[in-house]
Enzyme design. Structure first.
Site, PDB file in Angstrom:
ATOM      1  N   ILE A  49     -11.677  77.657  71.669  1.00 50.43           N
ATOM      2  CA  ILE A  49     -12.505  78.808  71.328  1.00 50.43           C
ATOM      3  C   ILE A  49     -11.778  80.045  71.844  1.00 50.43           C
ATOM      4  O   ILE A  49     -11.717  80.276  73.052  1.00 50.43           O
ATOM      5  CB  ILE A  49     -13.908  78.699  71.962  1.00 50.43           C
ATOM      6  CG1 ILE A  49     -14.599  77.397  71.524  1.00 50.43           C
ATOM      7  CG2 ILE A  49     -14.756  79.917  71.587  1.00 50.43           C
ATOM      8  CD1 ILE A  49     -15.846  77.044  72.312  1.00 50.43           C
ATOM      9  N   GLU A  50     -11.190  80.785  70.906  1.00 54.13           N
ATOM     10  CA  GLU A  50     -10.405  81.959  71.306  1.00 54.13           C
ATOM     11  C   GLU A  50     -11.293  83.186  71.474  1.00 54.13           C
ATOM     12  O   GLU A  50     -12.465  83.196  71.074  1.00 54.13           O
ATOM     13  CB  GLU A  50      -9.310  82.224  70.257  1.00 54.13           C
ATOM     14  CG  GLU A  50      -8.266  81.116  70.232  1.00 54.13           C
ATOM     15  CD  GLU A  50      -7.111  81.381  69.286  1.00 54.13           C
ATOM     16  OE1 GLU A  50      -6.115  80.658  69.391  1.00 54.13           O
ATOM     17  OE2 GLU A  50      -7.213  82.291  68.434  1.00 54.13           O
ATOM     18  N   CYS A  59      -9.589  76.055  76.013  1.00 49.78           N
ATOM     19  CA  CYS A  59      -8.963  74.987  75.218  1.00 49.78           C
ATOM     20  C   CYS A  59      -9.985  73.922  74.834  1.00 49.78           C
ATOM     21  O   CYS A  59     -11.040  73.779  75.457  1.00 49.78           O
ATOM     22  CB  CYS A  59      -7.852  74.314  76.016  1.00 49.78           C
ATOM     23  SG  CYS A  59      -6.518  75.406  76.527  1.00 49.78           S
ATOM     24  N   GLU A  61      -9.746  70.703  75.255  1.00 49.37           N
ATOM     25  CA  GLU A  61      -9.925  69.693  76.291  1.00 49.37           C
ATOM     26  C   GLU A  61     -10.964  70.148  77.315  1.00 49.37           C
ATOM     27  O   GLU A  61     -11.849  69.385  77.705  1.00 49.37           O
ATOM     28  CB  GLU A  61      -8.601  69.421  77.017  1.00 49.37           C
ATOM     29  CG  GLU A  61      -7.494  68.929  76.120  1.00 49.37           C
ATOM     30  CD  GLU A  61      -6.623  70.067  75.593  1.00 49.37           C
ATOM     31  OE1 GLU A  61      -7.165  71.057  75.067  1.00 49.37           O
ATOM     32  OE2 GLU A  61      -5.388  69.949  75.713  1.00 49.37           O
TER      33      GLU A  61
HETATM   34 ZN   LIG Z   1      -5.557  73.761  77.848  1.00 48.04          ZN
END
Ligand SMILES: [Zn+2]
Length: 139
Positions: A49-50, A59, A61
């Site tokens: 999710i930017e 990120c 993960e």
């Molecule tokens: Zn990462």
């Protein structure tokens, strides 16, 4: 050794691929999905999710880990990560440090390229040797 069957690996990659479709990556166009397997067999999905303030980006993960930890999970067996690149997209350093908090050295890390023609199955110890974790603080 924390061995996974090929069916488990395939399932985690399927779930990671599904999660990748939920990615929000308007800046990098690098979509990533993750599927995290808990010790008791649940699967948590996450996507990257930017954010326009780039340091606020998270990120795939970590999204999966934080969802699982919020639900009370503290022990994990494996994570699958699939990105949109032609090459494998291994977890970044920040995500590896989050894994150091919750994962044993034999935690399985599966990475795949966009069409799964390249797949790597590794361990946490191999990707982050000499990690700093809770044991270093006596926990
Ligand atoms: Zn990462």
């Amino acid at each position: 050794m924390n061995q996974l069957t090929q069916a488990q690996i395939d399932l985690l990659l399927d779930k990671a691929q599904e999660a990748r479709d939920r990615s929000y990556a308007p800046y990098s166009k690098y979509n990533v999905g993750a599927a995290l397997l808990t010790a008791d067999g649940r699967v948590y999905q996450g996507c990257n999710i930017e954010n326009a303030g780039f340091t606020s980006t998270v990120c795939a993960e970590r999204t999966a880990f934080f969802k699982a930890v919020y639900d009370g999970h503290r022990a994990f067996r494996a994570v699958a990560v699939i990105a949109t690149g032609e090459e494998l997209g291994f977890p970044c350093g920040v995500c590896r440090q989050v894994m150091a908090e919750f994962c044993d050295k034999d935690f399985v890390i599966i990475t795949a390229n966009r069409d799964r023609t390249k797949v790597d199955v590794s361990t946490f110890e191999r990707l982050l040797p000499h990690s700093f974790g809770p044991r270093d603080l006596g926990v």
